[in-house]
Design a protein around this motif. Sequence first.
Motif, mmCIF file in Angstrom:
data_model
loop_
_atom_site.group_PDB
_atom_site.id
_atom_site.type_symbol
_atom_site.label_atom_id
_atom_site.label_comp_id
_atom_site.label_asym_id
_atom_site.label_seq_id
_atom_site.Cartn_x
_atom_site.Cartn_y
_atom_site.Cartn_z
ATOM 1 N N GLY A 1 0.904 -1.099 0.114
ATOM 2 C CA GLY A 1 0.023 -0.225 0.245
ATOM 3 C C GLY A 1 0.748 1.215 0.000
ATOM 4 O O GLY A 1 1.933 1.260 0.226
ATOM 5 N N VAL A 2 0.141 2.423 -0.272
ATOM 6 C CA VAL A 2 0.895 3.841 -0.401
ATOM 7 C C VAL A 2 0.520 4.416 0.866
ATOM 8 O O VAL A 2 -0.759 4.911 0.905
ATOM 9 N N ALA A 3 1.172 4.819 1.823
ATOM 10 C CA ALA A 3 0.800 5.503 2.816
ATOM 11 C C ALA A 3 0.350 6.759 2.727
ATOM 12 O O ALA A 3 -0.631 7.208 3.736
ATOM 13 N N ALA A 4 0.867 7.604 1.871
ATOM 14 C CA ALA A 4 0.386 8.979 1.662
ATOM 15 C C ALA A 4 -1.049 8.921 1.118
ATOM 16 O O ALA A 4 -1.824 9.920 1.072
ATOM 17 N N ALA A 5 -1.583 7.982 0.641
ATOM 18 C CA ALA A 5 -3.024 7.749 0.007
ATOM 19 C C ALA A 5 -3.871 7.599 1.289
ATOM 20 O O ALA A 5 -5.218 7.732 0.998
ATOM 21 N N PHE A 6 -3.311 7.344 2.296
ATOM 22 C CA PHE A 6 -4.334 7.267 3.870
ATOM 23 C C PHE A 6 -3.582 8.137 4.925
ATOM 24 O O PHE A 6 -3.250 7.397 5.837
ATOM 25 N N PRO A 7 -3.461 9.367 4.575
ATOM 26 C CA PRO A 7 -2.840 10.166 5.991
ATOM 27 C C PRO A 7 -3.686 10.055 7.338
ATOM 28 O O PRO A 7 -4.876 10.020 7.255
ATOM 29 N N LEU A 8 -2.999 9.956 8.290
ATOM 30 C CA LEU A 8 -3.655 9.852 9.706
ATOM 31 C C LEU A 8 -2.660 10.894 10.572
ATOM 32 O O LEU A 8 -1.578 11.137 10.267
ATOM 33 N N PRO A 9 -3.239 11.124 11.650
ATOM 34 C CA PRO A 9 -2.522 11.989 12.645
ATOM 35 C C PRO A 9 -1.777 11.366 13.208
ATOM 36 O O PRO A 9 -1.665 10.332 13.565
ATOM 37 N N ARG A 10 -0.696 12.167 14.094
ATOM 38 C CA ARG A 10 0.408 11.453 14.866
ATOM 39 C C ARG A 10 0.245 11.966 16.301
ATOM 40 O O ARG A 10 0.258 13.294 16.227
ATOM 41 N N PHE B 1 -1.824 5.720 21.821
ATOM 42 C CA PHE B 1 -2.214 5.030 20.506
ATOM 43 C C PHE B 1 -3.727 4.927 20.574
ATOM 44 O O PHE B 1 -4.112 4.326 19.209
ATOM 45 N N SER B 2 -4.508 4.985 21.455
ATOM 46 C CA SER B 2 -6.121 4.687 21.170
ATOM 47 C C SER B 2 -6.627 5.491 20.112
ATOM 48 O O SER B 2 -7.708 5.034 19.428
ATOM 49 N N GLY B 3 -6.309 6.951 19.834
ATOM 50 C CA GLY B 3 -6.618 7.741 18.949
ATOM 51 C C GLY B 3 -6.437 7.250 17.710
ATOM 52 O O GLY B 3 -7.365 7.560 16.614
ATOM 53 N N LEU B 4 -5.487 6.600 17.325
ATOM 54 C CA LEU B 4 -5.179 6.261 16.032
ATOM 55 C C LEU B 4 -5.856 5.290 15.321
ATOM 56 O O LEU B 4 -6.502 5.454 14.156
ATOM 57 N N LYS B 5 -6.531 4.159 16.197
ATOM 58 C CA LYS B 5 -7.446 3.226 15.690
ATOM 59 C C LYS B 5 -8.825 4.053 15.181
ATOM 60 O O LYS B 5 -9.337 3.599 14.281
ATOM 61 N N THR B 6 -9.169 4.960 15.971
ATOM 62 C CA THR B 6 -10.400 5.872 15.710
ATOM 63 C C THR B 6 -10.250 6.462 14.656
ATOM 64 O O THR B 6 -11.238 6.532 13.758
ATOM 65 N N ALA B 7 -9.176 7.005 14.533
ATOM 66 C CA ALA B 7 -8.771 7.869 13.060
ATOM 67 C C ALA B 7 -9.066 7.020 12.081
ATOM 68 O O ALA B 7 -9.425 7.663 10.850
ATOM 69 N N GLU C 1 2.492 3.597 8.908
ATOM 70 C CA GLU C 1 3.320 4.760 8.713
ATOM 71 C C GLU C 1 3.292 5.642 9.942
ATOM 72 O O GLU C 1 4.222 6.144 10.657
ATOM 73 N N ALA C 2 1.916 5.956 10.315
ATOM 74 C CA ALA C 2 1.575 6.998 11.551
ATOM 75 C C ALA C 2 2.320 6.328 12.795
ATOM 76 O O ALA C 2 2.880 7.038 13.627
ATOM 77 N N ALA C 3 1.830 4.999 13.009
ATOM 78 C CA ALA C 3 2.598 4.597 14.327
ATOM 79 C C ALA C 3 4.011 4.443 14.348
ATOM 80 O O ALA C 3 4.589 4.930 15.467
ATOM 81 N N VAL C 4 4.679 4.046 13.249
ATOM 82 C CA VAL C 4 5.974 4.072 13.323
ATOM 83 C C VAL C 4 6.602 5.354 13.323
ATOM 84 O O VAL C 4 7.710 5.545 14.236
ATOM 85 N N ASP C 5 6.209 6.387 12.805
ATOM 86 C CA ASP C 5 6.608 7.646 12.797
ATOM 87 C C ASP C 5 6.711 8.168 14.187
ATOM 88 O O ASP C 5 7.785 8.650 14.578
#
Length: 348
Positions: free
Chosen positions: A191-200, A211-217, A243-247
């Motif tokens: 997959g291409v991470a930039a095609a599904f941008p998420l907040p850090r 990390f709880s907000g990441l799943k909701t996002a 990408e968001a988690a590892v970043d």
Amino acid sequence: MPLILGIETSCDETAAAVVDGVHAVRSSIVASQHETHAPFGGVVPELAARDHVERIDSVVGDALVTAGCVPRDLDAVAVTVGPGLAGALLVGVAAAKGFALAAGLPLVAVNHLEAHIASNRVEHPDFGPPAVVLLVSGGHTLLARLGTGWAIEVLGETVDDAVGEAYDKVARYLGLGYPGGPVIDSMAGNGVAAAFPLPRAMLDDSYDFSFSGLKTAVVQRIRRVEAAGETVDDATVAAGFQEAAVDVLVTKACQAVEGEGVPSCALAGGVAANSHLRARLDAVAAERGFRLFVPSPALCADNAAMVAAAADPRVARGDFDSLDMAVFPSLRLGEPISARRRVRDVPG
Ligand code: KG4
Ligand code: ZN
């Protein structure tokens, strides 16, 4: 070198290993319960304990046979006493006590989180303090500083979900099964991470994570895409989430290495097997000039070789625990187990 039998049953792996000192793993047997828990999308504590009861004897037997030794060859038995699931921990501790009593061997109680850190010592004799450790698993996400005499200072930790938990929750939402980490890891490559941008989350100066907000996002973004009449494939979601988690993990680990002024960083825990996290940390370590220690994938997941390795210094100095040792489900990293011996541990 002391020959140590390690036993690990804190979560959903029944494991036993024989280690000759810290650096020579003579055997490491891991019986995973993933098939038991997969239908539920996460670990069911009662089922975990029952599976451990069914498997522990044969796993310990296999570890001895593979190592080519009998109980009287051993110098000690090391067992995980926490943190973890109370019922699961009890099975390993009872097995260790029974084995030690029957074979006349001393016991060593091991903190599971310290065992994850010790997994780095197994393969890297030059790993040692001062260093920063990034410990990432299904139950924990934290940064710690290793100081003189291996003293551990927790610098920061997750204020809600562990990163492995976030992987597992996103995988469950996508219907990818349990555990979610390995499947998202391999899917993200397509997959291409930039095609599904998420907040850090929490990219501030603190060493804490969230990390709880990441799943909701992830869920909200999928809904938004679908509401617009479009579709998004699982690989794209996996790549964006990873990408968001590892970043966040890489950014905070670098901040800690530089903030603490240490020459090296060690990765540990089940999520340390993640290919993207390993590659990103490797690149940043080369760029910024610090040394990165990473266990091989088999030593990242729960195993008993790391438990025996963690016990080695105590076995070498004859510092043992008594047969009435308890389990400590909410034991913290760096917390002395001896301080807990007379206190009732409240599962947390
Ligand atoms: O350390 P561990 O085996 O058990 C605990 O002590 O929690 O970690 C298990 C966690 C699970 O959440 C699993 O999904 C995650 O580690 N995991 C991964 C990978 N392999 C396992 N997460 C991301 N990428 C992986 N390759
Ligand atoms: Zn673990």
